[in-house]
Design an enzyme around this catalytic site. Structure first.
Site, mmCIF file in Angstrom:
data_model
loop_
_atom_site.group_PDB
_atom_site.id
_atom_site.type_symbol
_atom_site.label_atom_id
_atom_site.label_comp_id
_atom_site.label_asym_id
_atom_site.label_seq_id
_atom_site.Cartn_x
_atom_site.Cartn_y
_atom_site.Cartn_z
ATOM 1 C CB SER A 108 7.396 0.486 4.271
ATOM 2 O OG SER A 108 6.969 -0.647 4.997
ATOM 3 C CG HIS B 285 12.400 -1.212 3.438
ATOM 4 N ND1 HIS B 285 11.581 -1.181 4.534
ATOM 5 C CD2 HIS B 285 11.605 -1.520 2.390
ATOM 6 C CE1 HIS B 285 10.345 -1.495 4.153
ATOM 7 N NE2 HIS B 285 10.334 -1.715 2.873
ATOM 8 N NE ARG C 233 11.757 3.089 0.061
ATOM 9 C CZ ARG C 233 11.082 1.965 0.251
ATOM 10 N NH1 ARG C 233 11.081 1.032 -0.669
ATOM 11 N NH2 ARG C 233 10.421 1.753 1.370
ATOM 12 C CB SER D 212 -0.892 0.006 1.238
ATOM 13 O OG SER D 212 -0.084 0.003 2.406
ATOM 14 N N GLY D 213 2.187 1.084 0.147
ATOM 15 C CA GLY D 213 3.047 2.252 0.264
ATOM 16 C C GLY D 213 3.211 2.699 1.710
#
Lengths: 175, 175, 175
Positions: free
Chosen positions: A17, A51, A54, A14-15
């Site tokens: 994180s 993660h 990013r 769903s976005g």
């Protein structure tokens, strides 16, 4: 005085994180990524690596697959923000290691209520689909729901993310 | 003039029943717990017992596993509030007893439109997960969705509960 | 100047298609129904027929089970509104035909960013239930989530429908 915790809920992919990370990075100071994934889980290791790729230099990583309350209490401090990703994985680890979920849930909430610095906790909404036939899956969904209710009750802010878009479910000004 | 009905939707262990109970208890007068669980269902009997343990002397209980529209019409009255817990269980009972769901859904909506007193109806959101491979489960999700749409259309208020936190989806002032 | 796209998300039988149709019909001019269902799918053929029965003379139908970006670019024009129903079915077709989902997702988003007329895109929320044990189902949920995030990022408006009731998640005035 305790610093407020934010609970970020959302479905799979769903976005949530990414949104939680953006919340953490909008704060001044250092950022701590508190990963609850167990190192031996390949798919999760890949997600942690994604993660990490990013994230930039402001971040450090702490692994806490089981003692999340202890690790969170240690990591929280004024001037830095902790990102816990994610509660559902922690719950899954607790169940896999036969820990007492009610006890650990209470420990986490006590920790959150006395936190020395800001924290953002990510968790998966898993209870809005068809009720699973599998008894273990049903028990997991029940425990996830109890955990979300308990954390939402102590959190100052609760946000639900759908398709990358946040909806605020609770926002109590911090005093 | 009809008294308004409130639909409280939420996932499993979302806190929807507790929230619905708090709504009912915020009203003056007596409270009726209209249980749709079938007595022989062990897990549900345990949940009813849990609910009863939380409730006090203002409450009475009526069981209506199949004829919910009739029981609701009888229980509703000015000065007392009815809690229906829950619609998904009722739907499951209808399907298990080969009742005509479309007919019963229409009967329920007619009852709600002419209700003599306030009512709060709880139901499980089951349609926001992966589409089940099992044809029966898919049919159940379809019927639950149709029921929620129909009840939401006649209800004066619709609330979605996530992690114990309510979001208002519809609120038409009662006239 | 591009015309804005609206993403309408919702669970199964949430009323999302009906709501999306009402949005399209509230616009002046012609309406194009861009169906992504594959003709050989019986259940989907029935649903398309149901949708057609609900629609009137303002509507024409285009089938685009695979090349949705191309069909959408062709159909979009000032003075008419395109309804895409639905993205999850399109995704399912792409996966069934071994297409590169990331490439197609990018093509769709490029198309949406340069659209010559208004469009409303319907999609199924599938990621808020228990995480499927089946690896393919898990991959599908992941891809649906990525698609929704990407489309929501370029859409001017995003609406989530529950029990027939819309909640606005994003609304950027069109300039």
């Amino acid at each position: 005085m305790s610093a407020p915790a934010t609970l970020v809920l959302g479905g799979q992919r769903s976005g949530k994180s990414r949104y939680a990370e953006s919340l953490v990075e909008s704060q001044p100071g250092a950022c701590v990524y508190l990963a609850t994934a167990e190192p031996h889980d390949g798919e999760m290791a890949r997600r942690i690596a994604e993660h990490q790729a990013r994230r930039g230099e402001r971040w450090s990583t702490v692994e806490a697959p089981l003692d999340l309350p202890g690790a969170l209490a240690s990591a929280a401090a004024p001037g830095r923000t902790v990102l816990v990703d994610c509660l559902t994985l922690w719950l899954s680890n607790l169940l896999g290691h036969d820990r007492d979920v009610a006890v650990e849930r209470a420990r986490l909430c006590d920790t959150l209520a006395a936190l020395a610095g800001p924290a953002v906790l990510v968790s998966n909404e898993v209870g809005q689909g068809v009720i699973p036939e599998n008894k273990l899956a049903r028990a997991f969904v029940d425990q996830a729901g109890r955990l979300h209710q308990a954390v939402a009750a102590v959190a100052g802010r609760v946000v639900f993310v759908t398709a990358g878009l946040p909806q605020t479910l609770k926002d109590i000004p911090h005093t």
